[in-house]
Every structure is written in C-alpha cells, then in structure tokens.
Design a protein around this motif. Structure first.
Motif, PDB file in Angstrom:
ATOM      1  N   GLN A 158       0.790  -1.508  -0.045  1.00  0.00           N
ATOM      2  CA  GLN A 158      -0.027   0.234  -0.119  1.00  0.00           C
ATOM      3  C   GLN A 158       0.843   1.374  -0.006  1.00  0.00           C
ATOM      4  O   GLN A 158       0.515   2.292  -0.592  1.00  0.00           O
ATOM      5  CB  GLN A 158      -1.038  -0.005   1.105  1.00  0.00           C
ATOM      6  CG  GLN A 158      -2.104  -1.339   1.249  1.00  0.00           C
ATOM      7  CD  GLN A 158      -2.791  -1.186   2.432  1.00  0.00           C
ATOM      8  OE1 GLN A 158      -1.983  -0.965   3.496  1.00  0.00           O
ATOM      9  NE2 GLN A 158      -4.111  -1.350   2.352  1.00  0.00           N
ATOM     10  N   PHE A 159       1.817   1.191   0.960  1.00  0.00           N
ATOM     11  CA  PHE A 159       2.619   2.455   0.726  1.00  0.00           C
ATOM     12  C   PHE A 159       3.421   2.587  -0.616  1.00  0.00           C
ATOM     13  O   PHE A 159       3.581   3.711  -0.890  1.00  0.00           O
ATOM     14  CB  PHE A 159       3.804   2.281   1.982  1.00  0.00           C
ATOM     15  CG  PHE A 159       5.060   3.237   1.825  1.00  0.00           C
ATOM     16  CD1 PHE A 159       4.549   4.613   2.060  1.00  0.00           C
ATOM     17  CD2 PHE A 159       6.233   2.913   1.440  1.00  0.00           C
ATOM     18  CE1 PHE A 159       5.821   5.601   2.346  1.00  0.00           C
ATOM     19  CE2 PHE A 159       7.134   3.902   1.531  1.00  0.00           C
ATOM     20  CZ  PHE A 159       6.983   5.333   1.807  1.00  0.00           C
ATOM     21  N   GLU A 160       4.056   1.708  -1.040  1.00  0.00           N
ATOM     22  CA  GLU A 160       4.456   1.830  -2.452  1.00  0.00           C
ATOM     23  C   GLU A 160       3.559   2.353  -3.490  1.00  0.00           C
ATOM     24  O   GLU A 160       3.779   3.060  -4.310  1.00  0.00           O
ATOM     25  CB  GLU A 160       5.102   0.317  -3.055  1.00  0.00           C
ATOM     26  CG  GLU A 160       6.263   0.187  -2.141  1.00  0.00           C
ATOM     27  CD  GLU A 160       6.879  -1.497  -2.421  1.00  0.00           C
ATOM     28  OE1 GLU A 160       8.045  -1.698  -2.188  1.00  0.00           O
ATOM     29  OE2 GLU A 160       6.274  -2.154  -3.143  1.00  0.00           O
ATOM     30  N   ALA A 161       2.337   1.886  -3.390  1.00  0.00           N
ATOM     31  CA  ALA A 161       1.527   2.487  -4.550  1.00  0.00           C
ATOM     32  C   ALA A 161       0.918   3.766  -4.210  1.00  0.00           C
ATOM     33  O   ALA A 161       0.850   4.543  -5.026  1.00  0.00           O
ATOM     34  CB  ALA A 161       0.043   1.323  -4.085  1.00  0.00           C
ATOM     35  N   TRP A 162       0.963   4.241  -3.052  1.00  0.00           N
ATOM     36  CA  TRP A 162       0.527   5.492  -2.368  1.00  0.00           C
ATOM     37  C   TRP A 162       1.516   6.372  -3.145  1.00  0.00           C
ATOM     38  O   TRP A 162       1.541   7.582  -3.415  1.00  0.00           O
ATOM     39  CB  TRP A 162       0.408   5.613  -1.066  1.00  0.00           C
ATOM     40  CG  TRP A 162       0.102   6.974  -0.466  1.00  0.00           C
ATOM     41  CD1 TRP A 162      -0.912   7.811  -0.480  1.00  0.00           C
ATOM     42  CD2 TRP A 162       1.137   7.891  -0.002  1.00  0.00           C
ATOM     43  NE1 TRP A 162      -0.896   9.056  -0.038  1.00  0.00           N
ATOM     44  CE2 TRP A 162       0.521   8.992   0.469  1.00  0.00           C
ATOM     45  CE3 TRP A 162       2.399   7.841   0.561  1.00  0.00           C
ATOM     46  CZ2 TRP A 162       1.244  10.212   1.066  1.00  0.00           C
ATOM     47  CZ3 TRP A 162       3.198   8.854   1.050  1.00  0.00           C
ATOM     48  CH2 TRP A 162       2.479   9.879   1.411  1.00  0.00           C
ATOM     49  N   SER A 163       2.843   6.037  -2.533  1.00  0.00           N
ATOM     50  CA  SER A 163       4.244   6.911  -2.720  1.00  0.00           C
ATOM     51  C   SER A 163       4.693   6.936  -4.066  1.00  0.00           C
ATOM     52  O   SER A 163       5.546   7.982  -4.404  1.00  0.00           O
ATOM     53  CB  SER A 163       5.200   6.649  -1.558  1.00  0.00           C
ATOM     54  OG  SER A 163       5.675   5.493  -1.839  1.00  0.00           O
ATOM     55  N   GLY A 164       4.464   5.828  -4.865  1.00  0.00           N
ATOM     56  CA  GLY A 164       5.485   5.682  -6.239  1.00  0.00           C
ATOM     57  C   GLY A 164       6.861   4.986  -5.641  1.00  0.00           C
ATOM     58  O   GLY A 164       7.458   5.132  -6.782  1.00  0.00           O
ATOM     59  N   LYS A 212      10.023  10.167   6.502  1.00  0.00           N
ATOM     60  CA  LYS A 212       8.927  10.940   6.389  1.00  0.00           C
ATOM     61  C   LYS A 212       7.671  10.637   5.298  1.00  0.00           C
ATOM     62  O   LYS A 212       6.427  11.249   5.776  1.00  0.00           O
ATOM     63  CB  LYS A 212       9.503  12.440   6.082  1.00  0.00           C
ATOM     64  CG  LYS A 212      10.534  13.015   6.925  1.00  0.00           C
ATOM     65  CD  LYS A 212      10.849  14.254   7.147  1.00  0.00           C
ATOM     66  CE  LYS A 212      10.736  15.404   6.006  1.00  0.00           C
ATOM     67  NZ  LYS A 212      11.224  16.696   6.384  1.00  0.00           N
ATOM     68  N   GLU A 213       8.116  10.132   4.295  1.00  0.00           N
ATOM     69  CA  GLU A 213       6.950   9.671   3.390  1.00  0.00           C
ATOM     70  C   GLU A 213       6.070   8.492   4.273  1.00  0.00           C
ATOM     71  O   GLU A 213       4.718   8.540   3.941  1.00  0.00           O
ATOM     72  CB  GLU A 213       7.607   9.136   2.144  1.00  0.00           C
ATOM     73  CG  GLU A 213       8.212   9.913   1.381  1.00  0.00           C
ATOM     74  CD  GLU A 213       9.626  10.303   1.595  1.00  0.00           C
ATOM     75  OE1 GLU A 213      10.381  10.806   0.953  1.00  0.00           O
ATOM     76  OE2 GLU A 213      10.172   9.615   2.608  1.00  0.00           O
ATOM     77  N   TRP A 214       6.812   7.743   4.945  1.00  0.00           N
ATOM     78  CA  TRP A 214       6.025   6.622   5.682  1.00  0.00           C
ATOM     79  C   TRP A 214       5.229   7.276   6.751  1.00  0.00           C
ATOM     80  O   TRP A 214       4.100   6.809   6.846  1.00  0.00           O
ATOM     81  CB  TRP A 214       7.031   5.515   6.273  1.00  0.00           C
ATOM     82  CG  TRP A 214       6.653   4.539   6.934  1.00  0.00           C
ATOM     83  CD1 TRP A 214       6.558   4.582   8.426  1.00  0.00           C
ATOM     84  CD2 TRP A 214       5.903   3.261   6.713  1.00  0.00           C
ATOM     85  NE1 TRP A 214       5.915   3.314   8.936  1.00  0.00           N
ATOM     86  CE2 TRP A 214       5.652   2.437   7.649  1.00  0.00           C
ATOM     87  CE3 TRP A 214       5.920   2.565   5.371  1.00  0.00           C
ATOM     88  CZ2 TRP A 214       5.210   1.159   7.777  1.00  0.00           C
ATOM     89  CZ3 TRP A 214       5.363   1.420   5.182  1.00  0.00           C
ATOM     90  CH2 TRP A 214       4.941   0.801   6.495  1.00  0.00           C
TER      91      TRP A 214
END
Length: 441
Positions: free
Chosen positions: A218-224, A249-251
C-alpha cells in the motif's frame, strides 16, 4: 467564508450542548463540560446492574459531572451490547452478564433522567488483551493483527509480544476498516438517542508497526517508491533504539493519511444514520512524538513542518483531522501541572510516563498540564473545543496534586475536563477533591 461558517457551527453546537446538560444547574467554572470516562473492563462488575448505574449517575451529577463516556467496545474487540459483528463481552474476571443485558441503554436512560449527556466510546483499532490472550486477534481474526518490527530485525505478530497488553490491528487493512465502520454504524443505529460517539485507540500501536507485506504494498502504491530494503529503508535499529531511514517522512505521512481517511469515512457513515450525533476522539497530548502512532490530531490550518521538520513532510498538515470533530479530548497525562513545575523539575524524577509515543525524558512545557493544554489548543486552531484529560492513577495517592491538575484543566481548556477513569475516583474516594476543583469558586 468557510471559516466563518465553521466558527458559527461550533458556536451553535456549543450552545446546544449546554442546553442539553442544563448549564444553569451545573455550577462548573464557565459552565464547561466535565466528562467522566467509564472503562468497560475496570468497571465491569460495578456496572452490571441498572441500580448500580443509577447510583453512580446520581453521584456524578451531584458533584458537577455533565457528561458520561461509556466504554462499549473493549480493547479485546468485544462489545458490551449484542452486536451482529463483534463478539459479546459476557464475562470479565469472574463476573458474568447475560447477552440481553444492555449497559449502554441503562446509562442513556439514567443519564438523560439526570439531565446529563451520554456518549459511547469504542476502541477502534484494538483487537486483543495480550496479557489474557483474549480478543479477536486470538480467535476470530488473527490475520488482522499488526506486524511488529523488532530490534533484532524480526517481523512478528503483535500477539507474540508479551511486554505490551495492547493487541492492535492493522489500520490500513480494508477488511479491518470495513468491520470497524460497520460497528460504528451499528452503534449509531442501535442508540439513536446517544449524544455522541468517542473514538479511542484510533491509531497504530507505535512506530514499530505495522510492517506487514500489505502495508508495504500500500505504501509503495501511494508513494510511487519501490522500497528495496523493507523495513530498513523506513526505520532501522541501533541496539534497542530505532532511527529514521531515507523514506521515513514519506512513511509517516502515509500512515497519517490512513488514519485521517478512516475518520472521514466513519464520519460520513455515522452521520448518514444520525446527522445530529456528536463525533469525538481521544488522543494523547504529546504531539511532538504522537506521529509515531500514525495520528495527526491537529487542524489542517496548522503546519507542523515549520516546527518539526525532522518528521513532518511538506504535506503532512493535510492529514490533520481536528476539523472533522465535535469533541476532542487530549490526554494531559502528566504529573507536572504547571510550567513552573517543569522548570523546577529539571534533572529530577518526573513521574509516570507509560503511554504509547511518550518521550520518557522530555522536560519541555508541553509535558505539563498547563503547557500541554496550550499546545493542544494552538494546534487545533479553534476548530473544536479541547477537553483536557487527566489519568487519575498517575497521581497515585497525591490528592492535592490531582486537585491542582483538575483546577488547571478547568482554567486552561475551553472544552472542559475529562476524568479517566471512574474506578480510580471510586477506589480513592476522591469525589470531594474533584467536586471542589470543578465547581465555581
């Protein structure tokens, strides 16, 4: 224009609130609300009959309590009413209740008879009591529990960590979110005359969770961002201490969007059933470190990146959700009452600090009742009344210091006072000091 409307709406809600509780009959300072929290586990035996509920409602009313917060969904994920979704909490520590016993209904009836507001409190992302090996993470839904990143580098289910009693769920899991929203809607439908719903444990367990494969995806999909080393590219360990890594910070921002989006979804779903019910939330007041729990309880008008650039991203302010609340309870869970006491405490023992996300050594003003109240009201920017919350057990047997803390909250917090919990007032017989410090001098 929108801001003017928000202030007007807040004023209308506040006036309506005071008329419900009979403001002229309750001689509290500036007629501020005073909430008494009734924890479902600690008070399970005590609140197992309507007569007992009526007795304590009258006792609370007599000393100036205006609002009762009734815990109806425990940290184990069990409800204290017969739910279609959650298991029923029929027994605790030897006391047994029949399934048809409806504690919340008795509180609403007795509270309204006494002219008080009655709110239901529900633990949102909690699903187990680890010390008892009890709850939905042990029985119905073990797959929903948080995955914790340990100092030895291992990733383990939270139920295997016996040093902490909270068996927390993964807030980003779509099944968890839908399940919790269903229960909130069920509560609003079942109790249309309840005055409010208060969220509790609307958070992650701590900075060390959730590090499941689902959260990574989910994090990878949200952040790219493609995380090459997980979790080491988020946080890493130096001995027993965690350190931020390159995507930290992105997390932090992503986790806060998870919590805010749930508030938005729950807010809409609850108000579709009952547009008049008040929606509130409890969090700890230690904002400088509360990001570790995935929560931004500030207003979107407040930009933490200006003050906390080490953890707050440029867009972190968008994750604030105070603007969605009618009631906000901030946990001023400190034994130091005034900022002067903070100055005097430099280099000395500073009392209990056992709550998730707390800094055990911080001696800035925000770790006092007075300073914490100031910070909470600044961060929420006036969009919601801030009720200062006190954890009675932290004061141990220091009745005088507890009285000073009550008086400080009544002075400092426009949204009044919340006492956690009834059991500690009863066990210490501190009704008198509570009454003396909430009533008009």
């Amino acid at each position: 224009m929108k801001r003017v409307f928000q202030l007007f709406t807040l004023a209308v809600v506040t006036m309506a609130t005071l008329s419900i509780v009979g403001c002229n009959d309750v001689p509290t300072k500036s007629c501020k609300p005073v909430y008494m929290w009734v924890d479902c586990e600690a008070n399970f035996a005590r609140m197992s009959s309507q007569d007992s509920i009526a007795f304590y409602v009258d006792k609370m009313k007599a000393i100036g309590i205006t609002d009762i917060v009734v815990d109806v969904k425990s940290i184990m994920g069990e409800t204290l009413y017969d739910s279609k979704y959650a298991p029923y909490m029929a027994e605790f520590e030897g006391t047994v209740r029949p399934r048809e016993y409806d504690m919340m209904r008795h509180f609403i009836d007795e509270g309204h008879r006494a002219g008080m507001r009655v709110h239901g409190s529900l633990n949102i992302f909690a699903g187990g009591h680890i010390f008892f090996n009890r709850g939905i993470i042990f029985n119905e839904h073990p797959e929903w529990q948080s995955i914790v990143y340990r100092p030895d580098g291992s990733l383990v289910p939270i139920s295997e960590i016996k040093s902490n009693y909270n068996g927390m769920l993964n807030p980003s899991n779509p099944e968890v979110r839908e399940y919790q929203k269903n229960i909130l809607v069920e509560f609003a439908t079942r109790y249309p005359d309840a005055d409010g719903i208060i969220f509790d444990r609307l958070r992650y367990d701590n900075i060390t969770s959730d590090f499941s494969e689902l959260s990574r995806q989910q994090f990878e999909a949200w952040s790219g961002i493609k995380v090459e080393k997980f979790p080491e590219d988020i946080i890493y360990w130096e001995g027993e201490n965690w350190r931020p890594a390159k995507y930290f910070k992105e997390w932090i921002e992503w986790r806060a969007t998870i919590i805010k989006s749930f508030v938005e979804e729950a807010h809409a779903a609850i108000h579709e059933v009952n547009p008049d019910i008040l929606i509130g939330d409890y969090t700890g007041a230690w904002y400088p470190t509360y990001y570790q729990l995935g929560v931004n309880w500030a207003s979107t008008q407040y930009n933490p990146a200006e003050r906390y650039p080490d953890w707050a991203s440029e867009n972190y302010y968008k994750t604030g959700y105070a603007d969605l609340l009618d009631i906000y309870m901030t946990g001023l869970y400190y034994t130091l009452v005034t900022k002067d006491e903070v100055d005097a405490a430099q280099g000395r023992v500073i009392g209990q600090r056992t709550e998730s996300g707390m800094d055990p050594n911080d001696l800035t003003y925000c770790y006092s009742v007075e300073g914490g109240a100031e910070l909470a009201q600044a961060i929420t920017c006036g969009v919601v009344p801030v009720a200062g919350s006190l954890y009675v057990d932290q004061y141990e047997q220091d009745k005088e210091q507890f009285g000073r803390a009550v008086a400080q909250v009544m002075k400092s917090c426009e949204g009044g006072l919340m006492i956690f919990d009834l059991v500690h007032i009863v066990n210490r017989d501190w009704w008198d000091v509570l009454e003396q410090n909430i009533k008009t001098e």
